[in-house]
Design an enzyme around this catalytic site. Sequence first.
Site, short mmCIF file in Angstrom:
data_model
loop_
_atom_site.label_atom_id
_atom_site.label_comp_id
_atom_site.label_asym_id
_atom_site.label_seq_id
_atom_site.Cartn_x
_atom_site.Cartn_y
_atom_site.Cartn_z
CD GLU A 35 -3.04 -1.11 0.21
OE1 GLU A 35 -3.03 -0.21 -0.64
OE2 GLU A 35 -3.88 -2.03 0.23
CG HIS A 75 -4.68 -0.33 5.32
ND1 HIS A 75 -6.06 -0.25 5.25
CD2 HIS A 75 -4.35 -1.55 4.81
CE1 HIS A 75 -6.53 -1.36 4.73
NE2 HIS A 75 -5.52 -2.17 4.46
CG HIS A 109 -9.23 -3.28 1.90
ND1 HIS A 109 -8.39 -2.91 0.88
CD2 HIS A 109 -8.42 -3.81 2.85
CE1 HIS A 109 -7.14 -3.21 1.19
NE2 HIS A 109 -7.13 -3.75 2.39
P1 13P Z 1 1.03 -5.58 2.93
O1 13P Z 1 1.43 -6.89 3.55
O2 13P Z 1 1.65 -5.38 1.58
O3 13P Z 1 1.30 -4.42 3.87
O4 13P Z 1 -0.54 -5.63 2.65
C1 13P Z 1 -1.49 -5.77 3.66
C2 13P Z 1 -2.78 -5.11 3.36
O5 13P Z 1 -3.58 -4.94 4.27
C3 13P Z 1 -3.07 -4.66 1.98
O6 13P Z 1 -4.19 -3.83 1.93
ZN ZN Z 2 -5.56 -4.10 3.68
#
Ligand code: 13P
Ligand code: ZN
Length: 273
Positions: free
Chosen positions: A123, A146, A218
Amino acid sequence: MKINDNSVLASRPALASEIGKVAEVAGYLWEKGWAERNGGNITVNITEYVDSSLASMPALGGPVEIGAEVPLLKGNFFFCKGNNRRMRDLAVDPMANGSIIRVLADGCSYEIIADSAVRPTSELPSHLSVHNWFKASGSPCRASLHTHPIELVAMSHCGAFLGKDVLTYLLWSMIPETKAFCPRGLGIVPYQLPGSLKLAQETLRQLDDYDVVMWEKHGVFAVDEDIVKAFDQVDVLNKAAQIYMSARAMGFEPEGMSRSQMAEISEVFHLPK
Ligand code: 13P
Ligand code: ZN
């Protein structure tokens, strides 16, 4: 938090303490059940803690495209959770499950400088676009988060909650503190491919008006001066979602605070809306 003797953190207590906050929050995310497998990501602009010897460390590999243009971040340094790395592992050993990157002079690529070549989160386009916007707007924010909070994500599966400001008012009305600690509310980004530039652009647009952004079906994206405060905002919003769902599980639609009670909160606490 584990710090190896050969880590760049070993001789830099201020930087270690900032990354310690990342480890602390990663632990909370796991305990909350918001971080299945590698779910979620964290980035922090650590440029203010980078001395000249760290700044001049050689790259641990070639330059990599960020996937977004971030011209105002040239020469800035970030700690990033690693792609495919677990929050529960980040909590114990952040430098083995994340890395420090330098944004290069072209403003669209980066290189990893420490401690090892752990590829940053997928991300990164959203995270760095948002950090670039902090610079453009003179924001004091340095951290973005996130995560996949269960109740908020569940609510994003219902179209009725996704109208402009519907969820914001509903969550504010569940408990007075929600508005006090998340005064600009929750923006909504309709479903976009994880890791995409479109997701980054839509997130940026929503952050102009809201504290936290919901990525439909999400997760959420929150920003603040440090990562603990960013976590607090999501925690407060998800608590309100849990209260709503508990009331519904008891068989009734919660009354919620009235608009005038919420307006009183804004007035007394000098909040923006
Ligand atoms: P990453 O492992 O690349 O950080 O991805 C996790 C995620 O929540 C993608 O939205
Ligand atoms: Zn995610």
